[in-house]
Enzyme design. Structure first.
Site, PDB file in Angstrom:
ATOM      1  N   ASP A   1      66.748  52.541  26.532  1.00  0.00           N
ATOM      2  CA  ASP A   1      66.453  51.133  26.225  1.00  0.00           C
ATOM      3  C   ASP A   1      65.730  51.001  24.884  1.00  0.00           C
ATOM      4  OD1 ASP A   1      64.230  49.000  26.127  1.00  0.00           O
ATOM      5  OD2 ASP A   1      65.667  48.185  27.552  1.00  0.00           O
TER       6      ASP A   1
ATOM      7  N   HIS B   1      55.474  53.667  15.453  1.00  0.00           N
ATOM      8  CA  HIS B   1      55.491  52.298  14.910  1.00  0.00           C
ATOM      9  C   HIS B   1      54.068  51.965  14.453  1.00  0.00           C
ATOM     10  CE1 HIS B   1      59.561  51.244  16.207  1.00  0.00           C
ATOM     11  NE2 HIS B   1      59.303  51.884  17.329  1.00  0.00           N
TER      12      HIS B   1
ATOM     13  N   ASP C   1      65.649  49.304  19.316  1.00  0.00           N
ATOM     14  CA  ASP C   1      65.354  49.622  17.904  1.00  0.00           C
ATOM     15  C   ASP C   1      66.617  49.586  17.060  1.00  0.00           C
ATOM     16  OD1 ASP C   1      62.742  52.034  18.739  1.00  0.00           O
ATOM     17  OD2 ASP C   1      62.653  49.879  18.394  1.00  0.00           O
TER      18      ASP C   1
ATOM     19  N   PHE D   1      64.888  47.249  30.377  1.00  0.00           N
ATOM     20  CA  PHE D   1      64.126  45.997  30.458  1.00  0.00           C
ATOM     21  C   PHE D   1      65.053  44.822  30.129  1.00  0.00           C
ATOM     22  CE2 PHE D   1      61.104  49.097  30.812  1.00  0.00           C
ATOM     23  CZ  PHE D   1      61.113  49.927  29.710  1.00  0.00           C
TER      24      PHE D   1
ATOM     25  N   ASP E   1      66.062  41.950  28.767  1.00  0.00           N
ATOM     26  CA  ASP E   1      65.604  40.956  27.779  1.00  0.00           C
ATOM     27  C   ASP E   1      66.824  40.262  27.194  1.00  0.00           C
ATOM     28  OD1 ASP E   1      65.553  42.506  24.589  1.00  0.00           O
ATOM     29  OD2 ASP E   1      66.699  43.087  26.355  1.00  0.00           O
TER      30      ASP E   1
HETATM   31  N1  LIG Z   1      64.695  45.805  26.358  1.00  0.00           N
HETATM   32  C1  LIG Z   1      63.700  45.791  25.450  1.00  0.00           C
HETATM   33  N2  LIG Z   1      63.184  44.606  25.077  1.00  0.00           N
HETATM   34  C2  LIG Z   1      62.191  44.639  24.156  1.00  0.00           C
HETATM   35  C3  LIG Z   1      61.684  45.807  23.592  1.00  0.00           C
HETATM   36  C4  LIG Z   1      60.671  45.417  22.690  1.00  0.00           C
HETATM   37  C5  LIG Z   1      59.853  46.275  21.770  1.00  0.00           C
HETATM   38  N3  LIG Z   1      59.591  47.560  22.312  1.00  0.00           N
HETATM   39  C6  LIG Z   1      59.109  48.523  21.354  1.00  0.00           C
HETATM   40  C7  LIG Z   1      58.488  49.647  22.058  1.00  0.00           C
HETATM   41  C8  LIG Z   1      59.258  50.718  22.024  1.00  0.00           C
HETATM   42  C9  LIG Z   1      60.522  50.437  21.364  1.00  0.00           C
HETATM   43  O1  LIG Z   1      60.837  51.515  20.500  1.00  0.00           O
HETATM   44  C10 LIG Z   1      60.258  49.162  20.599  1.00  0.00           C
HETATM   45  O2  LIG Z   1      59.840  49.505  19.304  1.00  0.00           O
HETATM   46  C11 LIG Z   1      60.594  44.025  22.736  1.00  0.00           C
HETATM   47  N4  LIG Z   1      61.518  43.609  23.630  1.00  0.00           N
HETATM   48  C12 LIG Z   1      61.896  42.257  24.004  1.00  0.00           C
HETATM   49  O3  LIG Z   1      62.850  41.826  23.037  1.00  0.00           O
HETATM   50  C13 LIG Z   1      62.630  40.438  22.759  1.00  0.00           C
HETATM   51  C14 LIG Z   1      62.090  40.356  21.349  1.00  0.00           C
HETATM   52  O4  LIG Z   1      63.169  40.578  20.482  1.00  0.00           O
HETATM   53  P1  LIG Z   1      62.948  40.137  18.949  1.00  0.00           P
HETATM   54  O5  LIG Z   1      62.645  38.670  18.979  1.00  0.00           O
HETATM   55  O6  LIG Z   1      64.246  40.459  18.295  1.00  0.00           O
HETATM   56  O7  LIG Z   1      61.789  40.940  18.435  1.00  0.00           O
HETATM   57  C15 LIG Z   1      61.603  39.950  23.753  1.00  0.00           C
HETATM   58  O8  LIG Z   1      62.252  39.586  24.949  1.00  0.00           O
HETATM   59  C16 LIG Z   1      60.791  41.229  23.988  1.00  0.00           C
HETATM   60  O9  LIG Z   1      60.131  41.208  25.236  1.00  0.00           O
HETATM   61  C17 LIG Z   1      62.235  47.046  24.010  1.00  0.00           C
HETATM   62  O10 LIG Z   1      61.852  48.144  23.568  1.00  0.00           O
HETATM   63  N5  LIG Z   1      63.241  46.974  24.935  1.00  0.00           N
END
Ligand SMILES: Nc1nc2c(c(CN[C@H]3C=C[C@H](O)[C@@H]3O)cn2[C@@H]2O[C@H](COP(=O)(O)O)[C@@H](O)[C@H]2O)c(=O)[nH]1
Length: 383
Positions: free
Chosen positions: A355, A77, A360, A284, A286
């Site tokens: 996750d 990224h 993604d 995670f 979220d």
């Molecule tokens: N479960 C989970 N939650 C994640 C991520 C990520 C980004 N991780 C990057 C790193 C490696 C991965 O390949 C991703 O490129 C952000 N979030 C959560 O989502 C919400 C934001 O959403 P939106 O407003 O739509 O961007 C917010 O609660 C944020 O904390 C994840 O990976 N897993």
């Protein structure tokens, strides 16, 4: 047991020791999986569809194979910092996951909070990463100009805990400038973000010589221990909640866990990302991955909950519904992980990579206008 039979417990301890790992009885646990299973077993508004979860495991595994999903995917990224940055990258990731929460907006794509950086418009999680990179660039560009000019231009050292502690220099307006939007909407929970940075600056100064690399060192190579240190020492990482009168809090620890996962992925399991028990980290909890699991038919909602989500009702942080949504998502990804490893024991897959893949994927679907199923709406600093 006869005298000449070795005690199995001692044998296991010896084996662990010989493999260079801490003895079994010191193995730290985070308590997240236990919490998730407890809530799942006591949920009435969220259920898991086993057949859909089994099918999802097959689909997820094959797509992850096709896309060669691995920790290295993280650094692909553009905006993510790189391992070459060493301690500066650790400081960036710590700052990022301190603030990695609540980006969703009630407004349209055109009017929602957004950061302009490197000629692009970033929203959601990526707006956070872009804002931090922009603040550091401004510092960098200013130093470059310094060579030409004789006066000193001070940028915003946004990843420096010394700065976070300085209430005279680091004010709410300074943080507002870091997150200045190219629309009229401000980033959600700006004051709460300042409070997180302020607390973290004080704790890092008091306990960890003012740099997160010392926090990683204190975990002594254990991912679970690092998660527990974050939850113990920083109230802004202590994502724990009461549920149905249970004495022990439900531990979800989303940002503590994603911080460890981001370090592991960025450094590809080496250096500051080297954790012998990384597979203890769960999904995670979220608002994005539950949305993806629901769209795959794995996560099922009761009619009242389904109607609340579809009508974009606010679901309060720490409420019974919200805990069921978050904990059942963790348990669902755990079952998918177990299913994949049952079918493919050789797979190098854990809950983190599953996750990351699900997050993604839902973001790609959103980009292609396919995210018909809405995510739940909770305002909190936990995710
Ligand atoms: N479960 C989970 N939650 C994640 C991520 C990520 C980004 N991780 C990057 C790193 C490696 C991965 O390949 C991703 O490129 C952000 N979030 C959560 O989502 C919400 C934001 O959403 P939106 O407003 O739509 O961007 C917010 O609660 C944020 O904390 C994840 O990976 N897993």
């Amino acid at each position: 047991m006869s005298d000449d039979e070795a005690d199995p417990e001692l044998l296991a301890l010896l084996r662990q020791h010989l493999q260079g790992k801490p003895p079994i009885n010191n193995d730290p646990e985070t308590g997240v999986l236990e919490s998730a299973e407890y809530v799942y077993n006591n949920s009435i508004d969220v259920a898991l569809d086993m057949r859909a979860s089994k099918a999802a495991a097959t689909a997820i595994y094959s797509q992850m194979q096709q896309k060669a999903y691995s920790p290295a995917t993280w650094s692909e990224h553009d905006l993510h910092p790189k391992a070459e940055g060493g301690p500066d990258t650790v400081a960036f990731i710590f700052t990022m996951d301190l603030l990695n929460f609540c980006f969703w907006s009630e407004l349209s794509e055109e009017k929602r909070f957004a950061i302009e950086y490197r000629g692009k418009r970033w929203t959601g999680y990526w707006s956070l990463v872009a804002a931090l990179q922009r603040a550091l660039d401004e510092v960098y560009l200013k130093f470059r100009r310094l060579i030409i000019f004789i006066f000193y231009i001070k940028g915003i050292p946004i990843t420096d805990p010394h700065f976070w502690q300085n209430e005279d220099e680091f004010t709410l307006n300074v943080l507002r400038n870091v997150f200045r939007s190219c629309t009229d909407e401000e980033i959600p929970l700006l004051k709460e973000r300042l409070d997180c940075l302020r607390e973290a600056g004080n704790v890092l100064y008091d306990k960890y010589k003012c740099h997160p690399v010392n926090l990683i060192a204190a975990a002594d190579g254990s991912a679970a221990r690092l998660v527990n240190l974050l939850a113990r020492d920083f109230s802004c990482f202590r994502d724990e909640h009461g549920f149905d009168g249970r004495k022990k809090p439900i531990r979800l620890l989303k940002r503590a866990q994603i911080l460890v996962a981001d370090l592991w992925a960025c450094f590809e399991g080496e250096d500051f990302g080297d954790f012998w028990d990384i597979d203890k980290i769960t999904m995670f909890a979220d608002y994005r991955v539950p949305q993806m699991l629901n769209s795959m038919g794995c996560l099922l909602y009761s009619p009242p909950l389904d109607s609340a989500i579809r009508s974009k009702k606010n679901i309060p942080s720490g409420s019974n519904w919200e805990l069921q949504l978050r904990a059942c998502s963790i348990w669902c990804v755990e079952l998918i992980r177990r299913e994949i490893l049952t079918e493919h024991p050789e797979a190098e897959i854990n809950a983190i990579l599953i996750d990351f893949f699900l997050y993604d994927t839902i973001k790609e679907m959103e980009l292609n206008g396919q995210d018909k199923i809405l995510h739940h709406r909770t305002r909190s600093i936990w995710y």
